[in-house]
Scaffold this motif. Structure first.
Motif, PDB file in Angstrom:
ATOM      1  N   ILE A 215      51.195  38.492  38.833  1.00  0.00           N
ATOM      2  CA  ILE A 215      51.409  38.891  37.355  1.00  0.00           C
ATOM      3  C   ILE A 215      50.207  39.455  36.893  1.00  0.00           C
ATOM      4  O   ILE A 215      49.083  39.149  37.219  1.00  0.00           O
ATOM      5  CB  ILE A 215      51.531  37.685  36.635  1.00  0.00           C
ATOM      6  CG1 ILE A 215      52.985  36.949  37.142  1.00  0.00           C
ATOM      7  CG2 ILE A 215      51.509  37.624  35.124  1.00  0.00           C
ATOM      8  CD1 ILE A 215      53.385  35.746  36.541  1.00  0.00           C
ATOM      9  N   GLN A 216      50.375  40.858  36.172  1.00  0.00           N
ATOM     10  CA  GLN A 216      49.167  41.227  35.670  1.00  0.00           C
ATOM     11  C   GLN A 216      49.449  41.292  33.917  1.00  0.00           C
ATOM     12  O   GLN A 216      50.611  41.419  33.460  1.00  0.00           O
ATOM     13  CB  GLN A 216      49.354  42.860  35.919  1.00  0.00           C
ATOM     14  CG  GLN A 216      48.858  42.982  37.403  1.00  0.00           C
ATOM     15  CD  GLN A 216      49.099  44.621  37.716  1.00  0.00           C
ATOM     16  OE1 GLN A 216      48.942  45.437  36.841  1.00  0.00           O
ATOM     17  NE2 GLN A 216      49.371  44.765  38.763  1.00  0.00           N
ATOM     18  N   LEU A 217      48.342  41.085  33.005  1.00  0.00           N
ATOM     19  CA  LEU A 217      48.688  40.838  31.685  1.00  0.00           C
ATOM     20  C   LEU A 217      47.646  41.817  31.124  1.00  0.00           C
ATOM     21  O   LEU A 217      46.449  42.117  31.401  1.00  0.00           O
ATOM     22  CB  LEU A 217      47.860  39.125  31.371  1.00  0.00           C
ATOM     23  CG  LEU A 217      48.798  37.871  31.702  1.00  0.00           C
ATOM     24  CD1 LEU A 217      48.218  36.826  31.214  1.00  0.00           C
ATOM     25  CD2 LEU A 217      50.160  38.270  31.334  1.00  0.00           C
ATOM     26  N   PHE A 218      48.368  42.180  29.860  1.00  0.00           N
ATOM     27  CA  PHE A 218      47.488  42.979  29.030  1.00  0.00           C
ATOM     28  C   PHE A 218      48.021  42.532  27.593  1.00  0.00           C
ATOM     29  O   PHE A 218      48.914  42.225  27.106  1.00  0.00           O
ATOM     30  CB  PHE A 218      48.029  44.379  29.103  1.00  0.00           C
ATOM     31  CG  PHE A 218      47.797  45.062  30.590  1.00  0.00           C
ATOM     32  CD1 PHE A 218      46.741  45.744  30.921  1.00  0.00           C
ATOM     33  CD2 PHE A 218      48.618  44.863  31.481  1.00  0.00           C
ATOM     34  CE1 PHE A 218      46.603  46.075  32.232  1.00  0.00           C
ATOM     35  CE2 PHE A 218      48.826  45.274  32.773  1.00  0.00           C
ATOM     36  CZ  PHE A 218      47.584  45.914  33.119  1.00  0.00           C
ATOM     37  N   ALA A 219      47.102  42.788  26.739  1.00  0.00           N
ATOM     38  CA  ALA A 219      47.001  42.289  25.246  1.00  0.00           C
ATOM     39  C   ALA A 219      47.118  43.691  24.489  1.00  0.00           C
ATOM     40  O   ALA A 219      46.315  44.745  24.911  1.00  0.00           O
ATOM     41  CB  ALA A 219      46.063  41.452  24.944  1.00  0.00           C
ATOM     42  N   LYS A 220      47.923  43.756  23.358  1.00  0.00           N
ATOM     43  CA  LYS A 220      48.064  45.070  22.454  1.00  0.00           C
ATOM     44  C   LYS A 220      47.569  44.343  21.247  1.00  0.00           C
ATOM     45  O   LYS A 220      48.449  43.717  20.509  1.00  0.00           O
ATOM     46  CB  LYS A 220      49.150  45.424  22.544  1.00  0.00           C
ATOM     47  CG  LYS A 220      49.108  46.908  21.762  1.00  0.00           C
ATOM     48  CD  LYS A 220      50.333  47.653  21.819  1.00  0.00           C
ATOM     49  CE  LYS A 220      50.349  48.890  20.836  1.00  0.00           C
ATOM     50  NZ  LYS A 220      51.554  49.797  20.887  1.00  0.00           N
TER      51      LYS A 220
END
Length: 643
Positions: A215-220
């Protein structure tokens, strides 16, 4: 901060604090000389002055060409890194690599130099970077190139991974405040992108079918994209690592024998561990002459284990063999030996009257030796070495769940400290193949010890065989454990001190004991001379209770000592502490700058309410508090008070 949970189903309490710990990333040069490399251990806020460490090992001036590149689309970059297996290959992109050019834009270029002595660490000053984003620093020295990532952002992701779910939140890196108008972008291997919205508290809780490793996470937040732990893509410090235990059915083999091997493999990251299940690994076994004697691909089962076997050649190399289990960048090793083994002709036994002794006792024992065909070993020389090792009794001794922890101690004994030779005895076996000895243990009343008695017997053919026996030498005939019903008490509330007294077979001892309670220090931190003494007695199960109520409405730290005398007039003691008064005053007297969770009890029954007080070094700080087992059971957002 005071919190309460009902413990009907909850097992563990874990606090996730919204301060940030960052893993550094470094980028090594591909040249053989390896003259310099870069590293960055920080996350920067917009407008910060950015400095990147440079290490070099040349006693000369380094003329450098620098370029600051900005990643145009971090989500695209990291997905391409993973899909093209470029992760961890960040340092070998080259100057004009197409992959690099497609994903970045050049912000500025300039020249600098380093002129220092060998092995000197310096830094490159990039000046202030005003705009948030992911940047890459490119540094050239002649034909050598190194890279280093730089993250400039106002925000960070805090996440917690579980077996089948993911808990995350986005925080302001300066204030720790949770950002409620954020968005989380989740990429899982071989699945579509997910865009998640937080709940009213700013928390993301998502069920996941894929391994969290994929899993890869990014916040916006507004127009800013923030990768989760960006530096983990350029170094493996915060990624899953493979660990394992590789062993054979015996440590030593002879040529032409069958070697049976097995490996138990686990993936670990921080405090997390999971099975390395259904994975194909390459198993290679090499001889001391670096010859490959076995090579095969094996697949782990659901428990992360593999096993196999092979036959050694009749002329197999003698010495240490290495077992290597590998998959991509993972490596786990084991070993065994091949020797021209000769079975011992006789065996040596060390016996003592008892397994446990106390101060003042004499250890009477014997050494005996016997040939395997049945005859006694006569007139052989004997050398007895006595070693001592400091021993602490397990903390759970006398605990209501001691039966549970004792099962682990049988597998892995509670550790001791040191291994000191204290006595040597020499002699000779008699006509019956026996040698008697006596040991007077050292009379140390401050510690308990394990004594390891090692005997070496050398017969007429000069063959030397060893045997050993371990005994416990304690300060008394029993041990004491004690605890209060809870840690915090209100003024004038009765304090209950529970006392357990057990012998070394874990049987309760009925005996008198006294509890000496020492009152808190005064306002100038001088020791108190005020003490109370309570006399009580344990029952036939070794359990006793002492009741105490402070005099004069005194509040603060109280300490106590439980003392009992055994049949040999040895004094055995145990101690503890508790706090009386307002927990806010407890906070003001703390010296720790760490987060501390204090529960009102050590053990809870089903239906009990767990009350905990959290102390922090930061005022008005938001917290994400979780209650969890293998999955998150409950969570709360809390704010510390200004005291």
């Amino acid at each position: 901060m005071n919190i309460k949970f009902n413990s009907a189903t909850y097992s563990f309490l874990i606090l996730l604090f919204s301060s940030l710990i960052f893993i550094g990333a470094s980028s090594n040069m591909p040249s053989k000389e390896n003259n310099f490399y870069l590293s960055n251990y920080s996350i920067f806020k917009p407008g910060d002055e950015v400095k990147v460490n440079i290490y070099h090992y040349e006693n000369r001036r380094l003329d450098l060409e620098l370029a600051l590149l900005k990643v145009s689309d971090p989500v695209k970059l990291f997905n391409n890194l993973s899909s093209n297996k470029r992760r961890y290959n960040f340092d070998i992109w080259g100057e004009n690599n197409q992959f690099l050019l497609e994903n970045t834009e050049r912000i500025k270029s300039w020249k600098d130099f380093i002129d220092r002595n060998n092995f000197y660490q310096n830094y490159l000053n990039l000046g202030k970077i005003e705009n948030p984003g992911l940047y890459i620093l490119q540094v050239k020295n002649q034909s050598q190139i190194a890279y280093c990532p730089i993250l400039v952002t106002n925000y960070s992701i805090i996440s917690k991974e579980f077996n089948s779910s993911l808990l995350a939140t986005v925080v302001d890196i300066q204030t720790g405040e949770i950002i409620r108008n954020s968005e989380i972008i989740v990429f899982a291997k071989d699945s579509a992108q997910k865009r998640l919205r937080p709940d009213k508290d700013g928390i993301f809780l998502e069920k996941t079918n894929a391994s969290n490793n994929d899993i890869q996470l990014f916040a916006k937040v507004k127009d800013e994209i923030i990768p989760f732990n960006v530096y983990s893509f350029f170094g493996q410090e915060n990624n899953w690592n493979l660990v394992g235990y590789v062993y054979t059915n015996q440590p030593v083999y002879r040529p032409s024998q069958v070697v049976n091997f097995k490996a138990i493999l686990r993936l670990t990251k921080g405090n997390e561990t999971k099975n390395f299940e259904n994975q194909t690994c390459k198993v290679k076994i090499t001889s001391p002459q670096n010859k490959t004697v076995f090579s095969e691909e094996l697949t782990t089962n659901d428990f992360g284990t593999i096993n196999g076997s092979f036959i050694l050649d009749d002329e197999a190399d003698l010495g240490n063999y290495t077992i290597e289990i590998s998959q991509d960048n993972y490596r786990v090793y084991g070993n065994f030996s091949v020797e021209e083994y000769k079975k011992p002709e006789f065996k040596v036994l060390v016996n003592t009257e008892f397994n446990h002794y106390s101060i003042g006792d004499t250890i009477n024992g014997s050494v005996s030796a016997e040939y395997y065909f049945g005859a006694k070993v006569k007139n052989a020389t004997v050398k007895v070495n006595i070693f001592k090792q400091q021993y602490w009794f397990p903390w759970w001794r006398g605990h209501r769940f001691a039966w549970f922890y004792d099962s682990f101690e049988k597998i892995r004994p509670y550790p001791g400290f040191g291994n000191e030779l204290v006595q040597q005895i020499e002699g000779e076996l008699d006509e019956n193949g026996k040698f008697n000895f006596s040991i007077k243990p050292l009379s140390e009343k401050e510690y308990d010890f394990r004594y390891n008695i090692v005997a070496e017997v050398t017969d007429q053919s000069r063959i030397a065989i060893s045997g050993s026996k371990e005994v416990l030498v304690s300060r008394g005939l029993f041990s004491i454990s004690s605890s209060t019903e809870k840690y915090f008490y209100k003024p004038n509330e009765e304090v209950k001190i529970k006392v357990n007294i057990t012998d070394f077979d874990n049987k309760g001892v009925q005996t008198d004991f006294k509890v000496i309670i020492i009152y808190p220090e005064d306002k100038l931190y001088r020791p108190s001379h005020l003490k109370d003494t309570i006399i009580s007695k344990t029952n036939q199960n070794g359990i006793g209770l002492a009741l105490f109520k402070p005099r004069g409405n005194v509040s603060g730290y109280f300490s106590y000592q439980v003392i009992a005398i055994d049949k040999k007039e040895n004094e055995i003691s145990s101690g503890g502490s508790f706090y009386v008064g307002d927990y806010q005053n407890y906070f003001q007297t703390r010296f720790s700058n760490q987060i501390e969770i204090v529960t009102d009890k050590d053990v809870y029954e089903i239906g009990d309410t767990l009350t905990a007080i959290i102390f922090t070094p930061i005022q008005s700080q938001q917290f994400l508090l979780t209650l969890e087992t293998d999955e998150v059971l409950n969570y709360k957002i809390l704010t510390s008070k200004n005291h």
